[in-house]
Design an enzyme around this catalytic site. Structure first.
Site, PDB file in Angstrom:
ATOM      1  N   PRO A  24       7.188   0.116   4.390  1.00 12.11           N
ATOM      2  CA  PRO A  24       6.632  -1.068   3.736  1.00 12.11           C
ATOM      3  C   PRO A  24       6.555  -0.870   2.228  1.00 12.11           C
ATOM      4  O   PRO A  24       6.129   0.185   1.761  1.00 12.11           O
ATOM      5  CB  PRO A  24       5.229  -1.186   4.350  1.00 12.11           C
ATOM      6  N   ALA A  60       3.077  -4.439   3.061  1.00 12.37           N
ATOM      7  CA  ALA A  60       1.655  -4.657   3.341  1.00 12.37           C
ATOM      8  C   ALA A  60       1.353  -6.149   3.233  1.00 12.37           C
ATOM      9  O   ALA A  60       1.545  -6.759   2.181  1.00 12.37           O
ATOM     10  CB  ALA A  60       0.798  -3.873   2.350  1.00 12.37           C
ATOM     11  N   TYR A 185      -6.715   2.214   1.342  1.00  7.33           N
ATOM     12  CA  TYR A 185      -7.081   0.840   1.697  1.00  7.33           C
ATOM     13  C   TYR A 185      -8.130   0.876   2.808  1.00  7.33           C
ATOM     14  O   TYR A 185      -8.550   1.941   3.256  1.00  7.33           O
ATOM     15  CB  TYR A 185      -5.811   0.043   2.039  1.00  7.33           C
ATOM     16  N   ARG A 233       0.088   3.747   9.990  1.00  6.61           N
ATOM     17  CA  ARG A 233       0.348   4.588   8.812  1.00  6.61           C
ATOM     18  C   ARG A 233      -0.949   5.272   8.413  1.00  6.61           C
ATOM     19  O   ARG A 233      -1.977   4.613   8.214  1.00  6.61           O
ATOM     20  CB  ARG A 233       0.909   3.773   7.650  1.00  6.61           C
ATOM     21  N   GLY A 326      12.036   4.826   0.860  1.00  5.53           N
ATOM     22  CA  GLY A 326      11.534   3.700   0.084  1.00  5.53           C
ATOM     23  C   GLY A 326      12.361   3.454  -1.158  1.00  5.53           C
ATOM     24  O   GLY A 326      13.291   2.650  -1.166  1.00  5.53           O
TER      25      GLY A 326
HETATM   26  C1  LIG Z   1       7.457  -0.753  -4.853  1.00  5.28           C
HETATM   27  C2  LIG Z   1       6.663   0.006  -3.814  1.00  5.28           C
HETATM   28  C3  LIG Z   1       5.747  -0.699  -3.044  1.00  5.28           C
HETATM   29  C4  LIG Z   1       5.036  -0.021  -2.021  1.00  5.28           C
HETATM   30  N1  LIG Z   1       4.212  -0.742  -1.188  1.00  5.28           N
HETATM   31  C5  LIG Z   1       3.699  -0.142  -0.089  1.00  5.28           C
HETATM   32  C6  LIG Z   1       3.084  -0.912   0.942  1.00  5.28           C
HETATM   33  O1  LIG Z   1       3.087  -2.137   0.921  1.00  5.28           O
HETATM   34  N2  LIG Z   1       2.530  -0.245   1.982  1.00  5.28           N
HETATM   35  C7  LIG Z   1       2.587   1.115   2.078  1.00  5.28           C
HETATM   36  O2  LIG Z   1       2.065   1.683   3.044  1.00  5.28           O
HETATM   37  N3  LIG Z   1       3.226   1.857   1.142  1.00  5.28           N
HETATM   38  C8  LIG Z   1       3.802   1.256   0.097  1.00  5.28           C
HETATM   39  N4  LIG Z   1       4.532   2.011  -0.790  1.00  5.28           N
HETATM   40  C9  LIG Z   1       4.790   3.426  -0.509  1.00  5.28           C
HETATM   41  C10 LIG Z   1       6.122   3.570   0.232  1.00  5.28           C
HETATM   42  O3  LIG Z   1       6.063   2.979   1.528  1.00  5.28           O
HETATM   43  C11 LIG Z   1       6.512   5.053   0.388  1.00  5.28           C
HETATM   44  O4  LIG Z   1       5.530   5.685   1.175  1.00  5.28           O
HETATM   45  C12 LIG Z   1       6.618   5.747  -0.978  1.00  5.28           C
HETATM   46  O5  LIG Z   1       7.401   4.978  -1.862  1.00  5.28           O
HETATM   47  C13 LIG Z   1       7.213   7.144  -0.852  1.00  5.28           C
HETATM   48  O6  LIG Z   1       8.502   7.099  -0.328  1.00  5.28           O
HETATM   49  P1  LIG Z   1       9.818   7.195  -1.287  1.00  5.28           P
HETATM   50  O7  LIG Z   1       9.715   8.463  -2.074  1.00  5.28           O
HETATM   51  O8  LIG Z   1      10.970   7.196  -0.294  1.00  5.28           O
HETATM   52  O9  LIG Z   1       9.836   5.973  -2.158  1.00  5.28           O
HETATM   53  C14 LIG Z   1       5.220   1.372  -1.834  1.00  5.28           C
HETATM   54  C15 LIG Z   1       6.106   2.053  -2.659  1.00  5.28           C
HETATM   55  C16 LIG Z   1       6.844   1.385  -3.621  1.00  5.28           C
HETATM   56  C17 LIG Z   1       7.848   2.154  -4.444  1.00  5.28           C
END
Ligand SMILES: Cc1cc2nc3c(=O)[nH]c(=O)nc-3n(C[C@H](O)[C@H](O)[C@H](O)COP(=O)(O)O)c2cc1C
Length: 359
Positions: A24, A60, A185, A233, A326
């Site tokens: 997400p 989210a 959260y 999560r 992500g």
């Molecule tokens: C733009 C953005 C928005 C995110 N929004 C959420 C979210 O809505 N819910 C959530 O659990 N994590 C959110 N995250 C965290 C990501 O789900 C992920 O755990 C984090 O980016 C680490 O992974 P990565 O290194 O592959 O980006 C967000 C991350 C980014 C970059």
């Protein structure tokens, strides 16, 4: 060469084509501030499906208006929001991807500015439409407004809101739901002693701090029925002295397993900052492996997994069952196709319209 990434996985009756999933990610793009997704979201989520992701977890999504991080978050507290999600679900399915949605309540980290398009940070001002935030205790997240401690009726309303949104997710055709209990959260705030100083049955020992999450999970399960996978999560640790520990999260994972959860998505941190987080390639994978061990549940690993062979190794060695990419998927929605090429896996998905890309 192993092709663990491209081995389908089945949760309940749902077979998912590969182990490269999209976590997400809030897009802060419900621009009318009504929680309704827009054509941007269709393009955004559709591109992951076209790029070959196994499953996509939609960002989210607030279960109540006051549970949004910012006014531009998407929501699922009414039927207009539900109906706007249907084309996204259909587009994902048309391209062979499973699609889920993260149901969320931002608790004391709600009522803040969106992640882009503004120079402001911190809590919204009254003139910007601020609302009163809620939390287990009236302890503010550093730099944000003081929340109101939820009373018993407020806690019941949170449980009902998660269940009502889960019903709408099922009606919209989503294949799975994820309960957001990480990143500081609301549900994480209850789990962590850093933010939960309650003296009633929702505070105190770990069983008390986990009570709300388990109630939410039970209500969501009842809402979606027996066929739909439910994920949670979790933050695997607060990374702080006196905070939620990996051992405690393993125990919570075991309880979630007893409550019929199908997979744990293991992230970390978010409940207080700055925290000494050892950020680096795959830094949260050991947390996923430990929670998998303690809970006996399949896990998803996330966090700086950016390379095909690195991702393959996480799954092939059994540290996690799937990987969530992500930011790398934001950079390259075709990562699954690229990974298949790197791993010399011939049977990967190419959208029919692009079949000449094979030649
Ligand atoms: C733009 C953005 C928005 C995110 N929004 C959420 C979210 O809505 N819910 C959530 O659990 N994590 C959110 N995250 C965290 C990501 O789900 C992920 O755990 C984090 O980016 C680490 O992974 P990565 O290194 O592959 O980006 C967000 C991350 C980014 C970059």
């Amino acid at each position: 060469m192993t092709h663990a990434l491209f081995t389908p996985i089945t949760l309940r009756g749902l077979e998912i084509r590969n182990r490269i999933w999209v976590p997400p990610m809030c897009m802060y793009s419900a621009l009318a501030e009504d929680g309704v997704v827009t054509p941007f979201h269709l393009m955004h989520y559709g591109s992951f499906a076209r790029g070959g992701a196994g499953a996509i977890i939609v960002e989210a999504t607030g279960v109540v208006p006051e549970g949004r991080i910012s006014p531009r978050d998407s929501g699922l507290w009414n039927d207009v929001q539900r109906d706007a999600l249907v084309p996204i679900v259909q587009l994902a399915h048309d391209h062979g991807a499973a699609i889920g949605i993260q149901l969320a309540h931002a608790g004391r980290k709600a009522s803040t500015h969106p992640g882009w398009g503004t120079d402001s940070s911190g809590s919204l001002g009254a003139e910007e439409g601020a609302w009163r935030t809620v939390a287990p205790s009236a302890i503010p997240f550093p730099g944000l407004d003081v929340p109101e401690a939820l009373d018993a009726a407020g806690i019941d309303a949170v449980v009902e809101a998660f269940a009502a949104s889960a019903v709408r997710a099922a009606q919209a055709g989503f294949d799975l739901v994820e309960v957001h209990a990480a990143h500081g959260y609301l549900l994480h705030e209850f789990l962590s002693p850093l933010s939960n100083e309650r003296t009633d049955e929702y505070g105190g020992d770990l069983a008390g701090r986990a009570r709300l999450l388990l109630r939410v999970v039970d209500a969501v399960r009842e809402a979606v029925g027996e066929d739909m996978p439910v994920l949670v999560r979790l933050s695997g640790t607060d990374w702080l002295e006196g905070g939620l520990t990996l051992e405690e999260v393993g125990q919570v994972g075991a309880w979630l397993s007893e409550h019929g959860v199908d997979m744990l998505d293991v992230s970390s941190g978010g409940n207080l900052h700055p925290a000494p987080i050892p950020v680096g390639p795959g830094y949260q994978v050991p947390l996923a492996a430990a929670v998998k061990q303690a809970s006996g549940l399949p896990t998803a690993a996330v966090g700086m997994i950016d390379e095909p062979f690195q991702a393959e190794q996480v799954v092939a060695t059994g540290q996690a069952d799937v990987v969530l990419l992500g930011r790398e998927m934001l950079r390259d929605q075709n990562f699954p196709i690229r990974a298949a090429k790197a791993l010399r896996f011939a049977g990967h998905y190419i959208t029919p319209q692009y079949e000449r890309a094979h030649s």
